[in-house]
Design a protein around this motif. Structure first.
Motif, mmCIF file in Angstrom:
data_model
loop_
_atom_site.group_PDB
_atom_site.id
_atom_site.type_symbol
_atom_site.label_atom_id
_atom_site.label_comp_id
_atom_site.label_asym_id
_atom_site.label_seq_id
_atom_site.Cartn_x
_atom_site.Cartn_y
_atom_site.Cartn_z
ATOM 1 N N CYS A 71 0.824 -1.157 -0.128
ATOM 2 C CA CYS A 71 0.002 -0.087 -0.007
ATOM 3 C C CYS A 71 1.035 1.133 -0.029
ATOM 4 C CB CYS A 71 -0.874 0.047 1.150
ATOM 5 S SG CYS A 71 -2.032 1.387 1.109
ATOM 6 N N PHE A 72 0.608 2.305 -0.879
ATOM 7 C CA PHE A 72 1.523 3.262 -1.065
ATOM 8 C C PHE A 72 0.719 4.385 -1.371
ATOM 9 C CE2 PHE A 72 3.623 -0.281 -2.836
ATOM 10 C CZ PHE A 72 4.795 -0.511 -2.129
ATOM 11 N N PRO A 73 0.659 5.364 -0.330
ATOM 12 C CA PRO A 73 -0.395 6.430 -0.139
ATOM 13 C C PRO A 73 0.016 7.514 -1.018
ATOM 14 C CG PRO A 73 0.760 6.312 1.781
ATOM 15 C CD PRO A 73 1.165 5.001 1.293
ATOM 16 N N ASN A 74 1.328 7.629 -1.370
ATOM 17 C CA ASN A 74 1.544 8.710 -2.361
ATOM 18 C C ASN A 74 1.983 8.348 -3.605
ATOM 19 O OD1 ASN A 74 1.952 10.719 -0.007
ATOM 20 N ND2 ASN A 74 3.835 9.607 0.328
ATOM 21 N N GLY A 75 1.251 7.182 -3.857
ATOM 22 C CA GLY A 75 1.077 6.864 -5.431
ATOM 23 C C GLY A 75 2.487 6.937 -6.036
ATOM 24 N N ALA A 76 2.591 7.970 -7.330
ATOM 25 C CA ALA A 76 3.766 7.656 -8.311
ATOM 26 C C ALA A 76 4.745 8.383 -7.529
ATOM 27 C CB ALA A 76 3.419 8.621 -9.463
ATOM 28 N N ARG A 77 4.941 9.220 -6.543
ATOM 29 C CA ARG A 77 5.884 9.881 -5.785
ATOM 30 C C ARG A 77 6.678 8.676 -4.813
ATOM 31 N NH1 ARG A 77 6.959 14.867 -3.831
ATOM 32 N NH2 ARG A 77 4.878 15.594 -4.370
ATOM 33 N N ASP A 78 5.874 7.739 -4.481
ATOM 34 C CA ASP A 78 6.508 6.584 -3.714
ATOM 35 C C ASP A 78 7.066 5.668 -4.790
ATOM 36 O OD1 ASP A 78 5.618 7.463 -1.104
ATOM 37 O OD2 ASP A 78 4.096 6.458 -1.309
ATOM 38 N N PHE A 79 6.563 5.709 -5.891
ATOM 39 C CA PHE A 79 7.183 4.866 -7.055
ATOM 40 C C PHE A 79 8.644 5.238 -7.345
ATOM 41 C CE2 PHE A 79 5.502 2.227 -11.056
ATOM 42 C CZ PHE A 79 6.618 1.361 -10.560
ATOM 43 N N VAL A 80 8.765 6.628 -7.640
ATOM 44 C CA VAL A 80 10.050 7.182 -7.957
ATOM 45 C C VAL A 80 11.030 6.780 -6.734
ATOM 46 C CG1 VAL A 80 11.085 9.326 -8.222
ATOM 47 C CG2 VAL A 80 8.967 8.947 -9.407
ATOM 48 N N ALA A 81 10.529 7.121 -5.553
ATOM 49 C CA ALA A 81 11.695 6.680 -4.602
ATOM 50 C C ALA A 81 11.979 5.236 -4.372
ATOM 51 C CB ALA A 81 10.916 7.110 -3.219
ATOM 52 N N PHE A 82 11.156 4.396 -4.943
ATOM 53 C CA PHE A 82 11.136 2.727 -4.815
ATOM 54 C C PHE A 82 12.220 2.539 -6.105
ATOM 55 C CE2 PHE A 82 10.622 -1.211 -7.003
ATOM 56 C CZ PHE A 82 10.777 -2.013 -5.766
ATOM 57 N N LEU A 83 12.129 3.221 -7.177
ATOM 58 C CA LEU A 83 13.172 3.180 -8.363
ATOM 59 C C LEU A 83 14.547 3.587 -8.073
ATOM 60 C CD1 LEU A 83 10.916 3.959 -11.338
ATOM 61 C CD2 LEU A 83 11.437 1.861 -10.595
ATOM 62 N N ASP A 84 14.540 4.694 -7.158
ATOM 63 C CA ASP A 84 15.947 5.247 -6.937
ATOM 64 C C ASP A 84 16.618 4.207 -5.854
ATOM 65 O OD1 ASP A 84 16.203 7.315 -8.700
ATOM 66 O OD2 ASP A 84 15.292 8.691 -7.239
ATOM 67 N N GLY A 85 15.874 3.477 -5.080
ATOM 68 C CA GLY A 85 16.530 2.686 -4.213
ATOM 69 C C GLY A 85 16.095 2.758 -2.875
ATOM 70 N N HIS A 86 16.593 2.151 -1.785
ATOM 71 C CA HIS A 86 16.525 2.331 -0.243
ATOM 72 C C HIS A 86 17.830 2.550 0.298
ATOM 73 C CE1 HIS A 86 12.044 1.162 -1.165
ATOM 74 N NE2 HIS A 86 12.727 0.166 -1.777
ATOM 75 N N PRO A 87 18.071 3.759 0.751
ATOM 76 C CA PRO A 87 17.322 5.001 0.978
ATOM 77 C C PRO A 87 17.405 5.499 -0.526
ATOM 78 C CG PRO A 87 19.338 5.273 2.109
ATOM 79 C CD PRO A 87 19.090 4.053 1.722
ATOM 80 N N ALA A 88 16.586 6.618 -0.995
ATOM 81 C CA ALA A 88 16.712 7.169 -2.304
ATOM 82 C C ALA A 88 18.254 7.729 -2.443
ATOM 83 C CB ALA A 88 15.657 8.083 -2.463
ATOM 84 N N ALA A 89 18.703 7.610 -3.826
ATOM 85 C CA ALA A 89 19.794 8.214 -4.210
ATOM 86 C C ALA A 89 19.917 9.481 -4.071
ATOM 87 C CB ALA A 89 20.136 7.933 -5.845
ATOM 88 N N PRO A 90 20.963 10.458 -3.637
ATOM 89 C CA PRO A 90 21.180 11.734 -3.479
ATOM 90 C C PRO A 90 20.476 12.587 -4.610
ATOM 91 C CG PRO A 90 23.338 10.708 -2.949
ATOM 92 C CD PRO A 90 22.333 9.642 -3.494
ATOM 93 N N ALA A 91 19.898 13.503 -4.388
ATOM 94 C CA ALA A 91 19.086 14.296 -5.464
ATOM 95 C C ALA A 91 19.384 16.013 -5.364
ATOM 96 C CB ALA A 91 17.824 14.064 -5.637
ATOM 97 N N PRO A 92 19.542 16.568 -6.387
ATOM 98 C CA PRO A 92 19.623 18.012 -5.961
ATOM 99 C C PRO A 92 18.311 18.757 -5.904
ATOM 100 C CG PRO A 92 19.850 17.513 -8.333
ATOM 101 C CD PRO A 92 19.829 16.130 -7.672
ATOM 102 N N MET A 93 17.174 17.858 -5.948
ATOM 103 C CA MET A 93 16.055 18.558 -6.115
ATOM 104 C C MET A 93 14.813 17.373 -5.506
ATOM 105 S SD MET A 93 14.644 18.028 -10.167
ATOM 106 C CE MET A 93 12.969 18.154 -9.625
ATOM 107 N N ASP A 94 13.817 17.754 -4.990
ATOM 108 C CA ASP A 94 12.752 16.999 -4.462
ATOM 109 C C ASP A 94 12.086 16.378 -5.503
ATOM 110 O OD1 ASP A 94 13.583 17.424 -1.814
ATOM 111 O OD2 ASP A 94 12.118 19.331 -1.709
ATOM 112 N N THR A 95 11.193 15.556 -5.236
ATOM 113 C CA THR A 95 10.282 14.711 -6.239
ATOM 114 C C THR A 95 9.338 15.705 -6.902
ATOM 115 O OG1 THR A 95 10.927 12.580 -5.549
ATOM 116 C CG2 THR A 95 8.778 12.788 -6.975
ATOM 117 N N ILE A 96 9.052 16.134 -8.371
ATOM 118 C CA ILE A 96 7.851 16.632 -8.411
ATOM 119 C C ILE A 96 6.916 15.824 -8.993
ATOM 120 C CG2 ILE A 96 7.255 18.335 -10.323
ATOM 121 C CD1 ILE A 96 10.079 19.229 -10.524
ATOM 122 N N ALA A 97 5.709 15.820 -8.212
ATOM 123 C CA ALA A 97 4.507 15.103 -8.547
ATOM 124 C C ALA A 97 3.204 15.867 -8.707
ATOM 125 C CB ALA A 97 4.459 14.014 -7.456
#
Length: 298
Positions: A71-97
């Motif tokens: 169950c993922f309440p944030n939908g596609a935003r959670d999907f992007v974090a999952f694709l980047d790995g656990h924890p998410a890879a370093p990013a210069p910006m937050d997720t735009i959703a």
């Protein structure tokens, strides 16, 4: 096919649908369910449908039961974090959703993306929760990304008016994204029916992505500059002539092979610039016919 008539069982204590399925041996032959395969597909469905809860339990081995709840309440935003790995890879910006409904395409879209420090591009696309390899929604997504980034870079003087805009391949470097559309009348094409063909979807997704990314860039100039700089540096590296770039192991190997192939025997007048010619043997008369001279690479 129902095997018994419908009967009233009483007042329900919850909600939802229960589906019992067992593959017909006459149709499927010997079939075995893969827990990992089902979990991967159910995880996608849970990502793509916010609030949907899926429980998967394997009781085939009573001594080793397996169970997972998705169950993922944030939908596609959670999907992007999952694709980047656990924890998410370093990013210069937050997720735009964002989610957006557009009557022109008779459907809705959910898009999430961000740039991170990982190489390459990770973009997943879906139509009605069905994985797609390409199509109008993907083309529209890339159109919107390219237009928003290029327009902002020109307005801020980060890209001159005469300089070519950033291509989709350059903008996609380090990008992780999920593009999902849900349509009343989807049209699929391609040999595996994995290409979305609804032409109107391209403009709808492209405009929505351009608007949301453009606003984000304008709201935080410092963070936007970091993203533009990353893209520009990647573009400069790609455009740099090969002679000015350090050769990698594979390129050095190709260069060495090329030198060996180009090593030829020739006359004194035609001596290559990268080779030297051995002198005539002692005592040999000038101009006397002699065996072909051997070239030595320097």
């Amino acid at each position: 096919m129902a095997t018994t008539p419908i009967t009233e069982a009483g007042t329900a204590v919850g909600s939802g649908t229960t589906i019992v399925f067992w593959p017909d041996a006459e149709i499927f032959g010997a079939a075995e369910f893969s827990f990992d395969g089902l979990e991967e597909r159910f995880r996608e469905l849970a990502f793509l449908n916010q609030g949907l809860e899926i429980s998967l339990t394997d009781l085939r081995r009573p001594d080793e039961p397996r169970s997972v709840r998705l169950c993922f309440p944030n939908g596609a935003r959670d999907f992007v974090a999952f694709l980047d790995g656990h924890p998410a890879a370093p990013a210069p910006m937050d997720t735009i959703a964002f989610e957006h409904e557009d009557p022109r395409m008779a459907g809705t879209m959910e898009v999430a993306f961000r740039w991170c420090g990982c190489p390459g591009e990770r973009v997943r696309a879906f139509a009605n929760s069905r994985p797609t390899v390409d199509g109008a929604h993907m083309v529209g997504f890339r159109d919107g990304m390219t237009a928003a980034v290029t327009t902002y870079a020109r307005e801020q003087g980060l890209l001159t008016a005469t300089a070519p805009g950033f291509g989709a391949d350059r903008i996609g470097e380090g990008l992780t994204a999920v593009v999902s559309v849900k349509l009343d009348r989807p049209e699929f094409g391609g040999s595996t029916r994995g290409v979305l063909g609804n032409a109107e979807v391209r403009d709808c997704v492209g405009q929505a992505v351009r608007d949301h990314l453009g606003r984000w860039l304008e709201e935080d100039p410092e963070r936007a500059a970091a993203v533009i700089d990353r893209i520009a540096r990647g573009a400069a590296c790609r455009d740099r002539p090969a002679a000015n770039r350090p050769a990698g192991p594979e390129e050095r190997g190709r260069q060495g092979a090329g030198r060996r192939e180009n090593r030829t025997e020739t006359t004194r007048a035609g001596l290559p610039a990268h080779a030297t010619q051995e002198h005539d043997p002692p005592g040999a008369a000038p101009g006397r016919s002699s065996p072909p001279r051997r070239l030595v690479e320097t």
